[in-house]
Design an enzyme around this catalytic site. Structure first.
Site, PDB file in Angstrom:
ATOM      1  N   ASN A  89      57.233 -33.899 -91.476  1.00 30.87           N
ATOM      2  CA  ASN A  89      55.787 -33.729 -91.391  1.00 30.87           C
ATOM      3  C   ASN A  89      55.153 -34.890 -92.147  1.00 30.87           C
ATOM      4  OD1 ASN A  89      55.838 -31.240 -89.971  1.00 30.87           O
ATOM      5  ND2 ASN A  89      56.279 -30.153 -91.872  1.00 30.87           N
ATOM      6  N   HIS A 102      60.440 -35.945 -96.948  1.00 31.21           N
ATOM      7  CA  HIS A 102      61.604 -35.056 -96.846  1.00 31.21           C
ATOM      8  C   HIS A 102      61.844 -34.756 -95.373  1.00 31.21           C
ATOM      9  CE1 HIS A 102      57.904 -32.817 -97.620  1.00 31.21           C
ATOM     10  NE2 HIS A 102      58.352 -31.889 -96.787  1.00 31.21           N
ATOM     11  N   HIS A 104      63.325 -32.097 -92.908  1.00 27.92           N
ATOM     12  CA  HIS A 104      63.793 -30.704 -92.822  1.00 27.92           C
ATOM     13  C   HIS A 104      64.978 -30.688 -91.857  1.00 27.92           C
ATOM     14  CE1 HIS A 104      60.042 -28.571 -94.367  1.00 27.92           C
ATOM     15  NE2 HIS A 104      59.517 -29.745 -94.065  1.00 27.92           N
TER      16      HIS A 104
HETATM   17  P1  DGP Z   1      56.281 -29.755 -95.822  1.00 31.17           P
HETATM   18  O1  DGP Z   1      55.330 -28.637 -95.463  1.00 31.17           O
HETATM   19  O2  DGP Z   1      56.843 -30.452 -94.600  1.00 31.17           O
HETATM   20  O3  DGP Z   1      55.700 -30.700 -96.842  1.00 31.17           O
HETATM   21  O4  DGP Z   1      57.527 -29.015 -96.494  1.00 31.17           O
HETATM   22  C1  DGP Z   1      57.622 -28.748 -97.848  1.00 31.17           C
HETATM   23  C2  DGP Z   1      58.778 -27.794 -98.014  1.00 31.17           C
HETATM   24  O5  DGP Z   1      59.161 -27.801 -99.362  1.00 31.17           O
HETATM   25  C3  DGP Z   1      58.452 -26.335 -97.657  1.00 31.17           C
HETATM   26  O6  DGP Z   1      59.276 -25.917 -96.565  1.00 31.17           O
HETATM   27  C4  DGP Z   1      58.783 -25.556 -98.909  1.00 31.17           C
HETATM   28  C5  DGP Z   1      59.593 -26.527 -99.726  1.00 31.17           C
HETATM   29  N1  DGP Z   1      59.399 -26.421-101.153  1.00 31.17           N
HETATM   30  C6  DGP Z   1      58.212 -26.474-101.809  1.00 31.17           C
HETATM   31  N2  DGP Z   1      58.417 -26.376-103.123  1.00 31.17           N
HETATM   32  C7  DGP Z   1      59.765 -26.284-103.305  1.00 31.17           C
HETATM   33  C8  DGP Z   1      60.583 -26.171-104.469  1.00 31.17           C
HETATM   34  O7  DGP Z   1      60.132 -26.138-105.615  1.00 31.17           O
HETATM   35  N3  DGP Z   1      61.920 -26.072-104.267  1.00 31.17           N
HETATM   36  C9  DGP Z   1      62.477 -26.105-103.004  1.00 31.17           C
HETATM   37  N4  DGP Z   1      63.801 -26.002-102.914  1.00 31.17           N
HETATM   38  N5  DGP Z   1      61.723 -26.221-101.893  1.00 31.17           N
HETATM   39  C10 DGP Z   1      60.387 -26.305-102.049  1.00 31.17           C
END
Ligand code: DGP
Length: 116
Positions: A89, A102, A104
């Site tokens: 995204n 990142h 996914h």
């Molecule tokens: P996006 O919406 O594409 O920016 O995805 C961000 C993702 O990051 C979302 O699926 C949830 C994940 N996420 C947010 N905070 C944390 C965290 O503190 N730890 C982990 N493992 N994932 C997180």
């Protein structure tokens, strides 16, 4: 661009925040998403702070190449035989909520197209 000290995913890279790591490489680390939407939902990120995949490809292309290879490796390691969806995204308007690039890695169930 967020400062490294303010960035959630930089803090995970630095070991200041806990995460379930599944890969630690030279340029890239991977950990399980805290809110998984598929049986395999892993985030693959560069160690260095870049906001979008475009920034990463321009400024650190070797890390983008490593990121894609790691995504494929995770799919195989988790029993999905190289079948996975890799989603970036890029921008708040399309759902980016953490501004450290990142990928996914999503696998283990069927996915619809077009995405919602
Ligand atoms: P996006 O919406 O594409 O920016 O995805 C961000 C993702 O990051 C979302 O699926 C949830 C994940 N996420 C947010 N905070 C944390 C965290 O503190 N730890 C982990 N493992 N994932 C997180």
């Amino acid at each position: 661009m967020a400062e490294r000290t303010e960035c959630l995913f930089c803090r995970i890279v630095d070991g200041d925040l806990p995460a379930t790591l599944v890969h630690e490489g030279e340029r890239v680390v991977a950990f399980r998403d805290v809110t998984p939407v598929a049986p395999t939902h892993v985030l693959v990120i560069p160690r260095e702070h870049h906001v979008t995949v475009t920034d990463l490809g321009r400024d650190e292309p070797a890390a983008l190449v490593e990121l894609v290879a790691v995504a494929d490796r995770i799919s195989h390691a988790e029993g999905h035989a190289g079948d996975y969806r890799l989603v970036f995204n890029s921008g708040a308007a399309v759902g980016q909520s953490v501004f450290h690039v990142h990928g996914h890695v999503l696998a283990g169930r069927g996915f619809t197209w077009p995405p919602g």
